[in-house]
Design a protein around this motif. Structure first.
Motif, PDB file in Angstrom:
ATOM      1  N   ILE A  82      -4.213   8.959  -7.628  1.00 33.26           N
ATOM      2  CA  ILE A  82      -3.184   9.834  -8.192  1.00 33.26           C
ATOM      3  C   ILE A  82      -3.743  11.229  -8.465  1.00 33.26           C
ATOM      4  CG2 ILE A  82      -1.717  10.201 -10.217  1.00 33.26           C
ATOM      5  CD1 ILE A  82      -1.441   7.111 -10.358  1.00 33.26           C
ATOM      6  N   ALA A  83      -4.944  11.279  -9.027  1.00 30.96           N
ATOM      7  CA  ALA A  83      -5.519  12.577  -9.430  1.00 30.96           C
ATOM      8  C   ALA A  83      -6.109  13.355  -8.262  1.00 30.96           C
ATOM      9  CB  ALA A  83      -6.584  12.350 -10.490  1.00 30.96           C
ATOM     10  N   ASP A  84      -6.775  12.637  -7.331  1.00 33.69           N
ATOM     11  CA  ASP A  84      -7.542  13.305  -6.273  1.00 33.69           C
ATOM     12  C   ASP A  84      -6.931  13.162  -4.881  1.00 33.69           C
ATOM     13  OD1 ASP A  84      -9.351  13.809  -8.332  1.00 33.69           O
ATOM     14  OD2 ASP A  84     -10.562  12.030  -7.854  1.00 33.69           O
ATOM     15  N   GLY A  85      -5.974  12.248  -4.742  1.00 31.41           N
ATOM     16  CA  GLY A  85      -5.389  12.020  -3.431  1.00 31.41           C
ATOM     17  C   GLY A  85      -6.054  10.915  -2.646  1.00 31.41           C
ATOM     18  N   SER A  86      -7.185  10.388  -3.151  1.00 35.29           N
ATOM     19  CA  SER A  86      -7.867   9.271  -2.493  1.00 35.29           C
ATOM     20  C   SER A  86      -8.705   8.537  -3.523  1.00 35.29           C
ATOM     21  CB  SER A  86      -8.758   9.757  -1.340  1.00 35.29           C
ATOM     22  OG  SER A  86      -9.787  10.603  -1.840  1.00 35.29           O
ATOM     23  N   ALA A  87      -8.972   7.257  -3.252  1.00 36.75           N
ATOM     24  CA  ALA A  87      -9.806   6.449  -4.137  1.00 36.75           C
ATOM     25  C   ALA A  87     -11.259   6.584  -3.693  1.00 36.75           C
ATOM     26  CB  ALA A  87      -9.364   4.985  -4.092  1.00 36.75           C
ATOM     27  N   GLY A  88     -12.103   7.094  -4.559  1.00 41.11           N
ATOM     28  CA  GLY A  88     -13.476   7.391  -4.162  1.00 41.11           C
ATOM     29  C   GLY A  88     -14.397   6.202  -4.097  1.00 41.11           C
ATOM     30  N   ASP A  89     -14.156   5.169  -4.920  1.00 39.27           N
ATOM     31  CA  ASP A  89     -15.104   4.051  -5.002  1.00 39.27           C
ATOM     32  C   ASP A  89     -14.703   2.839  -4.167  1.00 39.27           C
ATOM     33  OD1 ASP A  89     -17.092   5.039  -7.000  1.00 39.27           O
ATOM     34  OD2 ASP A  89     -15.307   5.209  -8.243  1.00 39.27           O
ATOM     35  N   ILE A  90     -13.422   2.684  -3.900  1.00 40.13           N
ATOM     36  CA  ILE A  90     -12.921   1.497  -3.207  1.00 40.13           C
ATOM     37  C   ILE A  90     -12.019   1.919  -2.052  1.00 40.13           C
ATOM     38  CG2 ILE A  90     -11.505  -0.594  -3.426  1.00 40.13           C
ATOM     39  CD1 ILE A  90     -14.118  -0.836  -4.887  1.00 40.13           C
ATOM     40  N   ASP A  91     -12.165   1.256  -0.914  1.00 41.57           N
ATOM     41  CA  ASP A  91     -11.263   1.444   0.209  1.00 41.57           C
ATOM     42  C   ASP A  91      -9.989   0.638  -0.067  1.00 41.57           C
ATOM     43  OD1 ASP A  91      -9.955   1.718   2.612  1.00 41.57           O
ATOM     44  OD2 ASP A  91     -11.345   0.447   3.744  1.00 41.57           O
ATOM     45  N   LEU A  92      -8.899   1.336  -0.314  1.00 41.55           N
ATOM     46  CA  LEU A  92      -7.650   0.662  -0.646  1.00 41.55           C
ATOM     47  C   LEU A  92      -6.808   0.295   0.579  1.00 41.55           C
ATOM     48  CD1 LEU A  92      -6.426   2.675  -3.789  1.00 41.55           C
ATOM     49  CD2 LEU A  92      -7.593   0.451  -3.715  1.00 41.55           C
ATOM     50  N   SER A  93      -7.270   0.624   1.780  1.00 38.61           N
ATOM     51  CA  SER A  93      -6.446   0.392   2.968  1.00 38.61           C
ATOM     52  C   SER A  93      -6.034  -1.074   3.158  1.00 38.61           C
ATOM     53  CB  SER A  93      -7.142   0.923   4.221  1.00 38.61           C
ATOM     54  OG  SER A  93      -8.393   0.290   4.431  1.00 38.61           O
ATOM     55  N   PRO A  94      -6.891  -2.079   2.805  1.00 38.32           N
ATOM     56  CA  PRO A  94      -6.427  -3.461   2.974  1.00 38.32           C
ATOM     57  C   PRO A  94      -5.259  -3.817   2.067  1.00 38.32           C
ATOM     58  CG  PRO A  94      -8.822  -3.381   2.780  1.00 38.32           C
ATOM     59  CD  PRO A  94      -8.311  -2.036   2.392  1.00 38.32           C
ATOM     60  N   PHE A  95      -5.033  -2.997   1.035  1.00 40.07           N
ATOM     61  CA  PHE A  95      -4.003  -3.309   0.049  1.00 40.07           C
ATOM     62  C   PHE A  95      -2.798  -2.382   0.160  1.00 40.07           C
ATOM     63  CE2 PHE A  95      -8.336  -3.672  -1.966  1.00 40.07           C
ATOM     64  CZ  PHE A  95      -8.521  -4.993  -1.586  1.00 40.07           C
ATOM     65  N   ASP A  96      -2.761  -1.586   1.231  1.00 39.84           N
ATOM     66  CA  ASP A  96      -1.673  -0.642   1.450  1.00 39.84           C
ATOM     67  C   ASP A  96      -0.340  -1.397   1.503  1.00 39.84           C
ATOM     68  OD1 ASP A  96       0.124   1.281   2.314  1.00 39.84           O
ATOM     69  OD2 ASP A  96      -1.190   2.071   3.885  1.00 39.84           O
ATOM     70  N   PRO A  97       0.627  -1.050   0.653  1.00 40.37           N
ATOM     71  CA  PRO A  97       1.920  -1.746   0.691  1.00 40.37           C
ATOM     72  C   PRO A  97       2.619  -1.655   2.037  1.00 40.37           C
ATOM     73  CG  PRO A  97       1.703  -0.450  -1.320  1.00 40.37           C
ATOM     74  CD  PRO A  97       0.539  -0.074  -0.446  1.00 40.37           C
ATOM     75  N   ALA A  98       2.294  -0.637   2.841  1.00 41.48           N
ATOM     76  CA  ALA A  98       2.948  -0.457   4.135  1.00 41.48           C
ATOM     77  C   ALA A  98       2.572  -1.534   5.138  1.00 41.48           C
ATOM     78  CB  ALA A  98       2.615   0.921   4.701  1.00 41.48           C
ATOM     79  N   ARG A  99       1.566  -2.342   4.834  1.00 39.26           N
ATOM     80  CA  ARG A  99       1.137  -3.375   5.788  1.00 39.26           C
ATOM     81  C   ARG A  99       2.160  -4.511   5.906  1.00 39.26           C
ATOM     82  NH1 ARG A  99      -1.197  -4.925   0.956  1.00 39.26           N
ATOM     83  NH2 ARG A  99      -1.113  -7.183   0.532  1.00 39.26           N
ATOM     84  N   LEU A 100       3.010  -4.665   4.896  1.00 37.29           N
ATOM     85  CA  LEU A 100       3.985  -5.749   4.870  1.00 37.29           C
ATOM     86  C   LEU A 100       5.400  -5.192   4.990  1.00 37.29           C
ATOM     87  CD1 LEU A 100       2.507  -7.899   1.948  1.00 37.29           C
ATOM     88  CD2 LEU A 100       2.287  -8.314   4.407  1.00 37.29           C
ATOM     89  N   ARG A 101       6.274  -5.996   5.546  1.00 32.97           N
ATOM     90  CA  ARG A 101       7.665  -5.586   5.696  1.00 32.97           C
ATOM     91  C   ARG A 101       8.311  -5.462   4.325  1.00 32.97           C
ATOM     92  NH1 ARG A 101      11.365  -9.216   9.495  1.00 32.97           N
ATOM     93  NH2 ARG A 101       9.849  -8.357  10.981  1.00 32.97           N
ATOM     94  N   PRO A 102       9.058  -4.376   4.076  1.00 31.52           N
ATOM     95  CA  PRO A 102       9.712  -4.231   2.772  1.00 31.52           C
ATOM     96  C   PRO A 102      10.827  -5.263   2.582  1.00 31.52           C
ATOM     97  CG  PRO A 102      10.389  -2.470   4.246  1.00 31.52           C
ATOM     98  CD  PRO A 102       9.290  -3.202   4.944  1.00 31.52           C
ATOM     99  N   LEU A 103      11.044  -5.622   1.347  1.00 34.18           N
ATOM    100  CA  LEU A 103      12.108  -6.563   1.009  1.00 34.18           C
ATOM    101  C   LEU A 103      13.468  -5.878   1.150  1.00 34.18           C
ATOM    102  CD1 LEU A 103      12.843  -9.374  -0.270  1.00 34.18           C
ATOM    103  CD2 LEU A 103      12.834  -8.195  -2.460  1.00 34.18           C
ATOM    104  N   ASP A 104      14.420  -6.591   1.714  1.00 32.61           N
ATOM    105  CA  ASP A 104      15.804  -6.094   1.798  1.00 32.61           C
ATOM    106  C   ASP A 104      16.384  -6.115   0.384  1.00 32.61           C
ATOM    107  OD1 ASP A 104      18.467  -5.588   2.168  1.00 32.61           O
ATOM    108  OD2 ASP A 104      18.757  -7.086   3.743  1.00 32.61           O
TER     109      ASP A 104
END
Length: 366
Positions: free
Chosen positions: A337-359
């Motif tokens: 939120i503050a910097d635009g990226s997470a410096g200590d952890i790669d959050l890409s495996p947890f990206d909400p976009a990886r799953l289909r959104p709920l209708d």
């Protein structure tokens, strides 16, 4: 910058704490009370390397280290202590080993210890309600605000950027909004593009065991009516012991305060617990309870920006590792939120976009 966090559980508390350490204005909105759900009723078990070989490994290792560090930063006692963890099984009544003494002297005969799973270097425990409350209080002491109310929608400007939330008909303005409502994050799919979050119910019994049970966590297999089940035992530093088993799927109440355990499951759990050790007696029961753990379709949490939205973030779906992974989740989300990226952890495996959104039409008006 102003951030609104929807949810006063352990994820919301840790996110608020790390945001305030960066000097960002934070308001936490909680419908019921801090740690009202799984954050107050979970086991509180922590493991350094039990997620090795999975996308959760780096998150768990970072969070385990933060758990060890936080007692030096926050002036409160939530029962953090290192412990040993064992696997084993309960011998059936017809087995010749039924009367064999257990390897751990506080256990009943016929409870067999098979392996040591963790040492004081790799496993630990906290009292989850005390931990969540302490971190939230630390955030409040640094200037965060806690409001009671139910979030009913997200407010957006003409460009679709989040500008706050509506709480029981009133608007609370913000530059960013974080959804961290555990399984109740499902309701937010009415207002934004989110994958489904499910609730899995876990009953538990808490015993007042004093000094009778040492710092030995147990993961045991037990045969009941021809089927195997797993039972977990978590002794805490305050002299209580949390025992859980029999997870099931049940309707999620709208209000966390309305969550109740299945009575049959609690009765079975009590009978099983009393088989494990003389320390677990009916007159020592402090609580018979249940909580809903948030789970996703692929078993990984949702941590990051909400797809197709500006200023919206989500952090939920941690399943059994919510208490463990809360500090690193809060830290990483604050960085994002503050910097635009997470410096200590790669959050890409947890990206909400990886799953289909709920209708959202699948959600009935509640």
């Amino acid at each position: 910058m102003r951030v609104v966090i929807c949810g006063g559980g352990v994820i919301g508390a840790c996110t608020a704490y790390f945001l305030r350490r960066r000097g960002i204005d934070v308001t936490v909105v909680e419908r019921t009370e801090v740690a009202a759900a799984a954050s107050g009723k979970a086991g509180g078990f922590l493991a350094l390397d039990w997620c090795a070989g999975t996308p959760l490994d780096a998150l768990a290792r970072r969070s385990f280290a933060l758990h060890a560090r936080l007692p030096d930063e926050i002036a409160s006692d939530w029962g953090y202590r290192r412990m040993t963890a064992y696997s084993g099984f309960v011998v059936s009544d017809t087995d010749a080993r039924r009367d064999a003494p257990a390897a751990l002297d506080w256990l009943a005969n016929g409870v067999a210890i098979a392996h040591r799973l963790g040492t004081t270097e790799t496993t630990a425990i906290v009292h989850p309600r005390k931990f969540t409350s302490a971190v939230m209080n630390a955030a409040l002491a640094q200037g965060a605000e806690l409001r009671t109310g139910r979030v009913t929608s997200i407010m957006r400007d003409a460009n679709g950027t989040a500008r706050g939330v509506e709480i029981d008909g009133r608007t609370l303005e913000a530059d960013a909004v974080v959804v961290a409502m555990g399984p109740w994050s499902l309701l937010a799919a009415q207002w934004m593009s989110l994958p489904a979050v499910y609730g899995q119910r876990s009953p538990s019994i808490v015993y007042d065991t004093g000094t009778d049970v040492p710092a030995d966590a147990l993961f045991l297999e037990y045969q009941e009516n021809g089927s195997a089940m797993s039972i977990e035992v978590f002794p805490r530093a305050d002299g209580s012991t949390h025992i859980t088993a029999f997870s099931d799927v049940a309707p999620l109440p709208l209000d966390p305060a309305a969550v109740t355990p299945d009575q049959d499951a609690i009765d079975r759990l009590q009978a099983t617990s009393e088989r494990l050790s003389p320390a677990f007696r009916a007159d020592r029961i402090i609580a018979r309870q249940a909580c809903f753990r948030p789970v996703t379709q692929d078993g990984l949490p949702l941590i990051g920006k909400v797809p197709g939205s500006q200023g919206l973030y989500v952090a939920t779906g941690h399943n059994v590792w919510g208490i463990l992974n809360a500090p690193a989740t809060g830290e990483a989300l604050a960085q994002l939120i503050a910097d635009g990226s997470a410096g200590d952890i790669d959050l890409s495996p947890f990206d909400p976009a990886r799953l289909r959104p709920l209708d959202p039409s699948l959600l009935t008006a509640r």
